[in-house]
Motif scaffolding. Structure first.
Motif, short mmCIF file in Angstrom:
data_model
loop_
_atom_site.label_atom_id
_atom_site.label_comp_id
_atom_site.label_asym_id
_atom_site.label_seq_id
_atom_site.Cartn_x
_atom_site.Cartn_y
_atom_site.Cartn_z
N ASN A 90 1.44 11.32 -9.84
CA ASN A 90 0.61 10.53 -8.90
C ASN A 90 -1.02 10.76 -8.97
O ASN A 90 -1.72 9.91 -8.56
CB ASN A 90 1.30 10.23 -7.72
N GLU A 126 -5.18 1.02 -3.88
CA GLU A 126 -4.18 1.47 -3.08
C GLU A 126 -3.67 2.75 -3.63
O GLU A 126 -2.42 2.94 -3.39
CB GLU A 126 -3.14 0.44 -2.96
N GLY A 127 -4.49 3.59 -3.74
CA GLY A 127 -4.08 5.00 -4.41
C GLY A 127 -3.42 6.13 -3.39
O GLY A 127 -4.17 7.17 -3.49
N TRP A 128 -2.63 5.61 -2.78
CA TRP A 128 -2.02 6.69 -1.70
C TRP A 128 -0.58 7.08 -2.27
O TRP A 128 0.18 6.29 -2.46
CB TRP A 128 -2.02 6.08 -0.49
N LYS A 129 -0.49 8.35 -2.00
CA LYS A 129 1.03 8.83 -2.31
C LYS A 129 1.54 9.40 -0.99
O LYS A 129 0.71 10.26 -0.47
CB LYS A 129 0.82 10.11 -3.56
N THR A 130 2.68 9.04 -0.60
CA THR A 130 3.09 9.68 0.46
C THR A 130 4.52 10.32 0.48
O THR A 130 5.29 10.12 -0.08
CB THR A 130 3.63 8.49 1.62
N THR A 157 0.93 -1.35 -0.15
CA THR A 157 0.03 0.08 0.01
C THR A 157 0.79 1.14 0.06
O THR A 157 1.50 1.59 0.75
CB THR A 157 -0.90 0.16 1.39
N GLY A 158 0.71 1.81 -1.00
CA GLY A 158 1.37 3.18 -1.18
C GLY A 158 2.55 3.74 -0.60
O GLY A 158 2.55 4.22 0.38
N GLU A 159 3.37 3.97 -1.69
CA GLU A 159 4.42 4.94 -1.38
C GLU A 159 4.11 5.90 -2.55
O GLU A 159 4.00 7.21 -2.52
CB GLU A 159 5.74 4.41 -1.49
N VAL A 160 3.93 5.21 -3.84
CA VAL A 160 3.91 6.05 -5.06
C VAL A 160 2.70 5.26 -5.52
O VAL A 160 2.67 4.16 -5.69
CB VAL A 160 5.14 5.82 -6.00
N ILE A 161 1.98 6.00 -6.08
CA ILE A 161 0.59 5.32 -6.75
C ILE A 161 0.71 4.79 -8.08
O ILE A 161 0.38 3.46 -8.27
CB ILE A 161 -0.38 6.62 -7.21
N VAL A 162 1.88 5.52 -8.87
CA VAL A 162 2.17 4.45 -10.23
C VAL A 162 3.38 3.47 -9.96
O VAL A 162 3.90 3.22 -11.15
CB VAL A 162 2.51 5.77 -11.14
N ARG A 189 1.75 4.67 7.98
CA ARG A 189 0.96 3.29 7.28
C ARG A 189 -0.14 2.98 8.29
O ARG A 189 -1.13 2.64 7.63
CB ARG A 189 2.47 2.16 7.20
N ASN A 238 -7.50 1.40 -8.59
CA ASN A 238 -6.36 2.41 -7.86
C ASN A 238 -6.75 2.16 -6.38
O ASN A 238 -7.06 3.29 -5.67
CB ASN A 238 -6.39 3.80 -8.04
N LEU A 262 11.39 10.87 2.37
CA LEU A 262 10.44 10.47 1.40
C LEU A 262 10.29 11.83 0.68
O LEU A 262 9.19 12.40 0.92
CB LEU A 262 9.30 9.56 1.62
#
Lengths: 453, 350
Positions: B164, B253-257, A185-190, B235, B251, B154
């Motif tokens: 993203n 899991e569409g999370w950008k951190t 689960t997500g660090e980067v969406i793509v 997380r 999407n 990050l």
């Protein structure tokens, strides 16, 4: 035989910095378990592999100059490289050679196409020059090790491009890529797009890929090392430990002769076929520095656990499923009920290793039937303690375990690709839908090959 | 940055946007656009808004819509939450004057303050809150660019945000939400617990847009964290909040951190969420309806068509463009709750 490390992107640079720190910590450890002469041999070999040392004292204060890492740092923005170089200087034990970093200002924006099609070609000349400078400093080049993550834009995109350039310029050198798989689960969406594009390219150009998953590393930090608030520094520490446990000097025993277990040897034994290049590293035991003082292990117990970790594809020695056995039959869908291997290499470091029985790893049942038994398994020894562990074992395996995360990423990437989400971001930098499809196809082939082992 | 109901901001602003695109095609263009609220005193604001929106849809890479009403409510919330003001407090003077209406909007905003206030002292009534509202938007920009300015484990640059959060070219409208809330360096509010901060960010009263993303479909969401927060905290909170949010099936899991180590001044940590959510189509629909009400009668059109270079077709084109954006978002929202059709994977021989 020297190894030149290429640190690509923020992850690659951070892991690289930690890797060299771990090596220097190991070298400067006080408890060595061997005679001073043997210790010196170990240290010299390790320094030769990873560092250059100049005879001349430091120009500023006349003190002996610190070892300089054989590394090239690449990133499309400046912060990560600056931080990494600064941390190296702060350690007081080693530094990066001056001007071995290459950076730009804009970053790759997590966009593989931006990294591969735009930044890669733009930085190719500079980076290859830096590589050449390092190569010229080596007496004997053992090979290249690239550190990168699959999720971002620079490590993945520029990484794939530079690996290709390395292959073109050094066609006979060994290239090992250590790739970090992002959290589920997500660090980067793509991240899934970036991952499949990178892997499909690297699988062609590199000799082998060592796969490290953030989720597994996280578990190791949480359960084995008991870290409460896990940061990327902790995760990088585990990665560095795994890499160092394999690459630090050791000797492989083949019959009666001994061979230095260098990069070439490793790759020859572990990658018998070009369609199977994915490797994983399992270590036992793993614990915090505090626990090390109070732990006592026996080799037979460690070996048993390690073998079961291999067969059940467990990331660590806790929570192993002992019910899984290497049986010959397959499920209805044709899958194995256990983690079948193509080949394995076991590295034993520490006290009393000469008496350790490793026959359980030589069991043909755990290997693919078409691999001949004398090529499937190999042991390497090193009596000098690694990072002050009384006993430490590392198992590098080319097995179906590597395919599990690949399969998952392919599913997610395909679902996203079916709706063409985010694809326009890649197309605007020069990629086409064909390129995507090619990547999917070549990776599906890799998955199918491993599943049929 | 532009105010879209006011003629200078929206007109000149979008023209400059075009010029930037021509001159620097590779540089990403972010726009913070102030959308007019329902009771707006500039009569032709719907025209300005829709005309500007066409430019934003076609030429900006990413737009952060901001509603004055939302900002006013947030300022109210802060004022109510803070302990009572010290005597002799300075009255801030407003830096922003609305060119088309003079002071009338200032009076309106004041009345919003008094309506909610209750125990606010007399001197606060004379304050114009534009400074505080602008401060909120300024904080938004600071938080968004923090990774580019400071170190962190990050880093998230502006181009990564676009990469993203924008799955399709025209769907680049993001709902922003910030915690903790504070303005004008007012540090009297006690810091919130970390997990509470994450929950707050997903509460509708912290948003810069009056919308309801929780009941709509998320296409993607970015969490830009600053300060003493670890990866495991982020997380844990993602795992906690995810079950209550609806993400589009491709999407999940569409999370950008993003993690920046330097917190904003005076705070231990902060969180900015940028969500690409289908709820924006409601905001756009109300803008469109107000436009159509005027356009049907051709009211005030001659003021625009008299200007050289402006034609009647610009109006219909803009309406068409806005309709398309609304349609794209609505279409995705309708897939909410329906089982997804998964395309089978490629079948290859080894």
């Amino acid at each position: 035989m020297s190894i030149i490390t290429l640190q690509l992107g923020q992850c690659g640079n951070q892991v690289g910095g930690q890797f060299f720190s771990t090596i220097t910590d190991d070298i400067s450890a006080r408890t060595t378990g061997v005679s001073p002469k043997e210790n010196k041999q170990y240290i010299d070999k390790s320094l030769e592999t990873f560092f250059t040392q100049s005879e001349a004292p430091d120009s500023r204060d006349g003190s002996p100059s610190l070892p300089k890492a054989r590394a090239v740092l690449v990133d499309m923005e400046t912060k990560a490289i600056n931080q990494t170089m600064l941390q190296a200087k702060k350690s007081g034990k080693w530094v990066y050679a001056a001007n071995q970093g290459f950076s730009q200002k804009r970053g790759s924006g997590n966009n593989w196409a931006n990294g591969f099609c735009i930044h890669g070609p733009n930085s190719q000349d500079h980076v290859m020059n830096l590589v050449r400078r390092e190569v010229e400093k080596c007496d004997r080049l053992g090979g290249f090790m690239s550190l990168l993550s699959l999720a971002g834009g620079t490590g993945s995109g520029v990484g794939a491009f530079i690996t290709q350039s390395l292959r073109d310029e050094y066609p006979h050198s060994f290239i090992l890529n250590q790739v970090v798989w992002p959290y589920n689960t997500g660090e980067v969406i793509v991240q899934n797009y970036n991952a499949i594009l990178t892997l499909s390219h690297l699988h062609d150009t590199a000799d082998a890929l060592i796969v490290m998953e953030n989720d597994s590393l996280h578990k190791i930090c949480a359960q084995l090392l008991n870290i409460k608030n896990i940061s990327f520094a902790d995760i990088n520490h585990v990665i560095a430990h795994k890499l160092a446990s394999v690459l630090q000097p050791c000797q492989a025993k083949e019959g009666t002769s001994h061979t230095a277990c260098d990069l070439g040897f490793l790759l020859e034994r572990l990658v018998p076929h070009p369609q199977y290049k994915l490797l994983t590293v399992k270590n036992i035991p793993q614990m915090s520095d505090v626990a090390k003082e109070f732990s006592v292990y026996q080799w037979p117990g460690l070996m048993r656990n390690l073998r079961q970790m291999l067969i059940s594809d467990a990331p660590m020695e806790e929570g192993i499923n002992w019910n899984i056995r290497p049986v010959a039959f397959r499920t209805e869908s044709g899958h194995n009920c256990f983690n079948r291997s193509l080949s394995t290499l076991l590295v034993l470091r520490g006290r009393d290793i000469s008496g350790v029985s490793t026959d359980m790893f030589n069991d043909p049942a755990i290997y693919a039937p078409w691999v001949s038994s004398d090529l499937s398994f190999c042991v390497a020894h090193q009596p000098r303690l690694f990072c002050e562990y009384e006993q430490a074992a590392a198992l590098v395996s080319n097995s179906q375990a590597s395919v599990r995360p690949l399969d998952r990423i392919l599913s997610k990437a395909w679902t996203m690709f079916s709706s063409r989400a985010y694809v326009h971001q890649y197309l605007r930098h020069g990629l086409s839908e064909e390129d995507f499809l090619d990547s999917f196809i070549s990776l599906e082939k890799v998955v199918a090959s491993y599943n049929n082992l | 940055m532009r105010n879209r109901r006011n003629r200078t901001g929206s007109g000149v602003g979008t023209c400059i946007l075009n010029l930037l695109e021509d001159e620097y095609p590779d540089v990403y263009r972010f726009v913070t656009a102030v959308y007019p609220s329902a009771e707006d005193d500039v009569i032709t604001s719907p025209y300005n808004s829709v005309l500007a929106m066409r430019e934003l849809t076609n030429h900006a890479d990413c737009v952060l819509p901001v509603e004055n009403q939302a900002l006013v409510d947030i300022v109210n919330k802060i004022t109510q939450a803070a302990p009572s003001t010290r005597p002799g407090k300075r009255v801030y003077s407003s830096g922003l004057v609305d060119t088309s209406t003079g002071c009338s909007s200032a009076v309106k905003a004041d009345s919003a303050l008094t309506a909610g206030a209750g125990g606010v002292s007399g001197s606060a009534l004379d304050e114009k809150p534009f400074d505080k509202m602008n401060n909120l938007v300024a904080n938004l920009l600071l938080n968004m660019t923090s990774s580019a300015r400071f170190e962190g484990s990050l880093n998230v640059d502006l181009n990564e945000i676009t990469m993203n959060l924008v799955p399709f070219p025209r769907m680049h409208y993001l709902v922003a939400s910030q915690t903790p809330l504070y303005c004008m360096a007012d540090m009297r509010l006690p810091p919130r617990r970390l997990d509470q901060m994450f929950s707050d960010a997903f509460a509708s009263d912290h948003q810069m847009l009056k919308a309801d993303p929780k009941h709509s479909l998320y296409l993607a969401c970015a969490l830009m964290v600053r300060g003493k927060v670890e990866l495991s905290d982020i997380r844990r909170n993602i795992d906690r909040l995810k079950p209550n949010l609806h993400f589009v099936h491709w999407n999940e899991e569409g999370w950008k951190t993003g993690l920046c180590s330097v917190a904003p001044v005076g705070q231990p940590y902060s969180l900015l969420t940028l969500a690409n959510n289908t709820c924006v189509h409601n905001t756009f629909s109300s803008v469109r309806d107000r436009f159509v009400k005027l356009y049907r009668r051709k009211a005030h059109l001659h003021h625009y068509t008299q200007v050289d270079g402006m034609e009647a077709s610009d109006f219909s084109d803009s309406l068409e463009s806005l309709n398309m954006v609304i349609e794209e978002y609505s279409r995705l929202e309708q897939t909410m709750g329906r089982p997804a059709e998964i395309e089978p994977r490629l079948n290859v021989l080894p």
